[in-house]
Write a protein that holds these residues in place. Sequence first.
Motif, mmCIF file in Angstrom:
data_model
loop_
_atom_site.group_PDB
_atom_site.id
_atom_site.type_symbol
_atom_site.label_atom_id
_atom_site.label_comp_id
_atom_site.label_asym_id
_atom_site.label_seq_id
_atom_site.Cartn_x
_atom_site.Cartn_y
_atom_site.Cartn_z
ATOM 1 N N SER A 54 0.837 -1.208 0.000
ATOM 2 C CA SER A 54 0.000 0.000 0.000
ATOM 3 C C SER A 54 0.868 1.253 0.000
ATOM 4 C CB SER A 54 -0.925 0.024 1.221
ATOM 5 O OG SER A 54 -0.206 0.357 2.389
ATOM 6 N N SER A 98 0.970 1.268 8.067
ATOM 7 C CA SER A 98 -0.461 1.368 8.323
ATOM 8 C C SER A 98 -0.951 0.191 9.154
ATOM 9 C CB SER A 98 -1.239 1.440 7.007
ATOM 10 O OG SER A 98 -1.123 0.234 6.292
ATOM 11 N N ASN A 128 -7.977 5.969 7.386
ATOM 12 C CA ASN A 128 -7.704 4.882 6.432
ATOM 13 C C ASN A 128 -6.611 3.924 6.929
ATOM 14 O OD1 ASN A 128 -5.345 6.322 6.062
ATOM 15 N ND2 ASN A 128 -5.657 6.712 3.879
#
Length: 190
Positions: free
Chosen positions: A36, A40, A163
Motif C-alpha cells: 500500500s 499502516s 484509512n
Amino acid sequence: MRFRLTRSHLAVAAVTTAVAGALAFGTAPASASISSGYVSGGGTFTNDWGDEGVISQSSYAKSNATCLWQQILWAEGAKEQDGTAYDAADIDGHFGANTTHATKNLQDRWPLKDVDGKVGNATWGYADGRLSFYDYAHEYAFGGQILRYSGSARSFYLVRAANGNYVFWEGSTNDNGKYRFASYKSRNCS
C-alpha cells in the motif's frame, strides 16, 4: 412445536457463537503494508506494526517510514556510533550507518532475538507495544486517532488516519502543520 423452535434457535446460537469465537482467535493481524506504500494498520493500534516491511540500509533506506523509525530511536534514547544519544538532528529519513548502529543498540536493549540493525517484524512489533491512545483526530482532514509513543527518554505524538495510514510531525510536534505520511516510497521529511 414451540419447544423444537426454541431448541433450533439455541442450536443456531451455539453454532454462531462457536464460529465467531473461532474467527476471533483465528484472525490474522493486519496485513503488511509495503504494497500500500505506507506504514499502516487496522483493528486496534496495539498490533499494527508487527507485520510491517523491513527497513534497513538496503531496504527503503530513504523514506518517510525511516523518518518514523528515527523518531522512535530518538524517543528511546538509542545510542549513536559516537556513544551519544540519537537526537532530533539525526532524523533525516536516510537509513545509514548511524541509524543502523542506533537500531542495533535499541534491539539489544529490548528483548529481541535478532540484533541485526534491520527494522523487521519483531522490532516494529515491539515498538507498537509502546503506543497508547491519546485522542481522536477530528481537527485533521484525514481523521483517525492521535496516539502517543512513549519511549524510554521521551514521547511523541502521531496519528493513525481513518484509512489506517500513519502520520507523524517533523521534530515530533505539530510544527506549523508539517505532518508527513509514513511512506515507504517517498521521502519529504528533512
